[in-house]
Scaffold this motif. Structure first.
Motif, PDB file in Angstrom:
ATOM      1  N   VAL A  85      -0.491  -8.422   1.933  1.00 37.17           N
ATOM      2  CA  VAL A  85      -1.401  -8.034   0.848  1.00 37.17           C
ATOM      3  C   VAL A  85      -1.978  -6.621   1.090  1.00 37.17           C
ATOM      4  CG1 VAL A  85      -3.529  -8.544  -0.275  1.00 37.17           C
ATOM      5  CG2 VAL A  85      -1.926 -10.279   0.403  1.00 37.17           C
ATOM      6  N   PHE A  86      -2.267  -6.426   2.413  1.00 36.73           N
ATOM      7  CA  PHE A  86      -3.027  -5.210   2.392  1.00 36.73           C
ATOM      8  C   PHE A  86      -1.861  -3.934   2.572  1.00 36.73           C
ATOM      9  CE2 PHE A  86      -6.448  -7.452   4.772  1.00 36.73           C
ATOM     10  CZ  PHE A  86      -7.383  -7.351   3.783  1.00 36.73           C
ATOM     11  N   SER A  87      -0.743  -4.316   3.118  1.00 36.51           N
ATOM     12  CA  SER A  87       0.335  -3.110   3.063  1.00 36.51           C
ATOM     13  C   SER A  87       0.694  -2.864   1.999  1.00 36.51           C
ATOM     14  CB  SER A  87       1.342  -3.736   4.079  1.00 36.51           C
ATOM     15  OG  SER A  87       1.131  -3.960   5.529  1.00 36.51           O
ATOM     16  N   GLY A  88       0.797  -3.864   0.886  1.00 35.49           N
ATOM     17  CA  GLY A  88       1.317  -3.515  -0.495  1.00 35.49           C
ATOM     18  C   GLY A  88       0.111  -2.958  -1.136  1.00 35.49           C
ATOM     19  N   LEU A  89      -1.168  -3.204  -0.923  1.00 37.47           N
ATOM     20  CA  LEU A  89      -2.395  -2.452  -1.650  1.00 37.47           C
ATOM     21  C   LEU A  89      -2.166  -0.895  -1.049  1.00 37.47           C
ATOM     22  CD1 LEU A  89      -4.946  -2.283  -3.182  1.00 37.47           C
ATOM     23  CD2 LEU A  89      -6.208  -3.100  -1.090  1.00 37.47           C
ATOM     24  N   ALA A  90      -1.909  -0.681   0.248  1.00 41.06           N
ATOM     25  CA  ALA A  90      -1.707   0.593   0.853  1.00 41.06           C
ATOM     26  C   ALA A  90      -0.720   1.497   0.297  1.00 41.06           C
ATOM     27  CB  ALA A  90      -1.563   0.416   2.467  1.00 41.06           C
ATOM     28  N   GLY A  91       0.364   0.783  -0.089  1.00 42.49           N
ATOM     29  CA  GLY A  91       1.618   1.525  -0.573  1.00 42.49           C
ATOM     30  C   GLY A  91       1.129   2.020  -1.841  1.00 42.49           C
ATOM     31  N   VAL A  92       0.257   1.316  -2.750  1.00 41.84           N
ATOM     32  CA  VAL A  92      -0.095   1.692  -4.074  1.00 41.84           C
ATOM     33  C   VAL A  92      -1.232   2.749  -3.903  1.00 41.84           C
ATOM     34  CG1 VAL A  92      -1.423   0.865  -6.126  1.00 41.84           C
ATOM     35  CG2 VAL A  92       0.323  -0.557  -5.228  1.00 41.84           C
ATOM     36  N   LEU A  93      -2.221   2.689  -2.855  1.00 41.42           N
ATOM     37  CA  LEU A  93      -3.073   3.791  -2.852  1.00 41.42           C
ATOM     38  C   LEU A  93      -2.593   5.097  -2.209  1.00 41.42           C
ATOM     39  CD1 LEU A  93      -5.884   1.679  -1.305  1.00 41.42           C
ATOM     40  CD2 LEU A  93      -5.994   2.775  -3.503  1.00 41.42           C
ATOM     41  N   VAL A  94      -1.673   4.918  -1.507  1.00 34.68           N
ATOM     42  CA  VAL A  94      -0.868   6.438  -0.922  1.00 34.68           C
ATOM     43  C   VAL A  94      -0.285   7.135  -1.983  1.00 34.68           C
ATOM     44  CG1 VAL A  94       1.477   5.470  -0.044  1.00 34.68           C
ATOM     45  CG2 VAL A  94       0.062   7.019   1.207  1.00 34.68           C
ATOM     46  N   ALA A  95       0.383   6.011  -2.931  1.00 36.41           N
ATOM     47  CA  ALA A  95       1.114   6.789  -4.048  1.00 36.41           C
ATOM     48  C   ALA A  95      -0.172   7.340  -5.110  1.00 36.41           C
ATOM     49  CB  ALA A  95       1.874   5.735  -4.932  1.00 36.41           C
ATOM     50  N   MET A  96      -1.208   6.657  -5.002  1.00 31.21           N
ATOM     51  CA  MET A  96      -2.348   7.457  -6.067  1.00 31.21           C
ATOM     52  C   MET A  96      -2.871   8.245  -5.471  1.00 31.21           C
ATOM     53  SD  MET A  96      -3.624   3.869  -7.778  1.00 31.21           S
ATOM     54  CE  MET A  96      -5.008   4.423  -8.332  1.00 31.21           C
ATOM     55  N   LEU A  97      -3.469   8.266  -4.335  1.00 34.84           N
ATOM     56  CA  LEU A  97      -4.412   9.375  -3.722  1.00 34.84           C
ATOM     57  C   LEU A  97      -3.736  10.275  -2.535  1.00 34.84           C
ATOM     58  CD1 LEU A  97      -7.017   6.562  -2.562  1.00 34.84           C
ATOM     59  CD2 LEU A  97      -6.865   8.050  -4.817  1.00 34.84           C
ATOM     60  N   GLY A  98      -2.517   9.958  -2.096  1.00 33.75           N
ATOM     61  CA  GLY A  98      -2.027  10.614  -1.075  1.00 33.75           C
ATOM     62  C   GLY A  98      -2.404  10.299   0.413  1.00 33.75           C
ATOM     63  N   ALA A  99      -1.433  10.712   1.355  1.00 31.87           N
ATOM     64  CA  ALA A  99      -1.616  10.360   2.571  1.00 31.87           C
ATOM     65  C   ALA A  99      -2.986  10.898   3.398  1.00 31.87           C
ATOM     66  CB  ALA A  99      -0.210  10.598   3.616  1.00 31.87           C
ATOM     67  N   VAL A 100      -3.119  12.065   3.304  1.00 31.89           N
ATOM     68  CA  VAL A 100      -4.631  12.528   4.146  1.00 31.89           C
ATOM     69  C   VAL A 100      -5.742  12.049   3.559  1.00 31.89           C
ATOM     70  CG1 VAL A 100      -5.661  14.643   4.244  1.00 31.89           C
ATOM     71  CG2 VAL A 100      -3.347  14.869   4.454  1.00 31.89           C
ATOM     72  N   THR A 101      -5.736  11.642   1.997  1.00 30.12           N
ATOM     73  CA  THR A 101      -6.947  11.103   1.367  1.00 30.12           C
ATOM     74  C   THR A 101      -7.160   9.586   1.952  1.00 30.12           C
ATOM     75  OG1 THR A 101      -6.671  12.060  -0.369  1.00 30.12           O
ATOM     76  CG2 THR A 101      -8.192  10.325  -0.649  1.00 30.12           C
ATOM     77  N   LEU A 102      -5.940   9.084   1.985  1.00 32.54           N
ATOM     78  CA  LEU A 102      -5.810   7.655   2.818  1.00 32.54           C
ATOM     79  C   LEU A 102      -6.532   7.639   4.037  1.00 32.54           C
ATOM     80  CD1 LEU A 102      -5.018   5.152   1.095  1.00 32.54           C
ATOM     81  CD2 LEU A 102      -3.117   4.903   2.183  1.00 32.54           C
ATOM     82  N   TYR A 103      -5.906   8.688   4.839  1.00 34.88           N
ATOM     83  CA  TYR A 103      -6.723   8.629   6.224  1.00 34.88           C
ATOM     84  C   TYR A 103      -8.141   8.726   6.094  1.00 34.88           C
ATOM     85  CZ  TYR A 103      -2.512   9.211   9.187  1.00 34.88           C
ATOM     86  OH  TYR A 103      -1.345   9.083   9.723  1.00 34.88           O
ATOM     87  N   LEU A 104      -8.704   9.478   5.316  1.00 33.67           N
ATOM     88  CA  LEU A 104     -10.316   9.548   5.014  1.00 33.67           C
ATOM     89  C   LEU A 104     -10.938   8.129   4.735  1.00 33.67           C
ATOM     90  CD1 LEU A 104     -10.666  12.910   3.129  1.00 33.67           C
ATOM     91  CD2 LEU A 104     -11.047  12.501   5.782  1.00 33.67           C
ATOM     92  N   VAL A 105     -10.195   7.355   3.858  1.00 33.81           N
ATOM     93  CA  VAL A 105     -10.450   6.006   3.335  1.00 33.81           C
ATOM     94  C   VAL A 105     -10.508   5.180   4.482  1.00 33.81           C
ATOM     95  CG1 VAL A 105     -10.075   4.138   2.059  1.00 33.81           C
ATOM     96  CG2 VAL A 105      -9.701   6.259   1.179  1.00 33.81           C
ATOM     97  N   ASP A 106      -9.479   5.133   5.536  1.00 34.15           N
ATOM     98  CA  ASP A 106      -9.097   4.425   6.400  1.00 34.15           C
ATOM     99  C   ASP A 106     -10.381   4.756   7.504  1.00 34.15           C
ATOM    100  OD1 ASP A 106      -7.833   2.636   8.413  1.00 34.15           O
ATOM    101  OD2 ASP A 106      -6.484   4.489   8.927  1.00 34.15           O
ATOM    102  N   ALA A 107     -10.720   6.156   7.817  1.00 35.41           N
ATOM    103  CA  ALA A 107     -11.726   6.243   8.772  1.00 35.41           C
ATOM    104  C   ALA A 107     -13.241   5.672   8.288  1.00 35.41           C
ATOM    105  CB  ALA A 107     -12.140   7.761   8.662  1.00 35.41           C
TER     106      ALA A 107
END
Length: 200
Positions: free
Chosen positions: A168-190
């Motif tokens: 579930v989380f990996s699928g959600l991460a895939g959607v978010l990385v496509a929408m926000l970009g990888a670097v922004t996702l790193y900030l969300v991850d932090a």
């Protein structure tokens, strides 16, 4: 028909028993921390692979990234004995703080204009290795916050949170990385690791 009804009642009874665990505030915080940590790990893994592909532009770099993140998993048998010797609360807080700081390296390098595939490939296995300590420490903490009668239920809940929700989380991460970009996702991850620190 009777067998089906009996199975439904048994399943319903087990679910009710699991819900009673959340009356324990320490268990609830630990469990929510596990969910958030899981989400953070999934966000990181997807963002890292995406970034390696973007920066490296080759299947070699993507394959190398996958290999490097698998090495810490193969060393997990070394983690248990170490966790048993350490103070569990401190271990949980320190590992989340370390992951938080390591994950922030990527956005910092990006905003400095120094981000390249080598930086990501170096950071990836270190974050993956530090992440190996969280789940064993959480499982080791369960006997101190749950009674003997609740321990099996607590372990079941944590196993589900650790393995059952990864997809579930990996699928959600895939959607978010496509929408926000990888670097922004790193900030969300932090942010997820910071929340986990507060919970633990």
């Amino acid at each position: 028909m009777k067998s089906k009804n009996r199975n439904r009642k048994t399943l319903k009874g087990e679910c009710c028993q699991l819900w009673t665990l959340f009356g324990n505030s320490n268990f609830t915080r630990l469990f929510i921390g596990r969910l958030i940590t899981n989400a953070g790990d999934s966000l990181y893994a997807v963002a890292a692979m995406w970034l390696v592909h973007q920066l490296g532009g080759s299947t070699f770099h993507t394959g190398l990234a996958g290999f490097l993140t698998m090495i810490p998993t193969s060393l997990q048998f070394l983690v248990g004995p170490l966790v048993d010797r350490w103070v569990l609360k401190k271990t949980l807080v320190v590992t989340q703080l370390m992951e938080l700081l390591l994950v922030l390296i990527i956005p910092v390098f990006y905003y400095l204009g120094a981000l390249n595939v080598t930086v990501v490939l170096v950071v990836m296995p270190i974050v993956a290795f530090v992440g190996q300590f969280s789940f064993p420490a959480e499982r080791a903490a369960l006997p101190s916050i749950l009674g003997p009668n609740d321990l099996v239920k607590g372990n079941s809940a944590f196993s589900f949170a650790y393995q059952g929700l990864d997809l579930v989380f990996s699928g959600l991460a895939g959607v978010l990385v496509a929408m926000l970009g990888a670097v922004t996702l790193y900030l969300v991850d932090a942010v997820t690791f910071a929340v986990a620190v507060l919970l633990f």
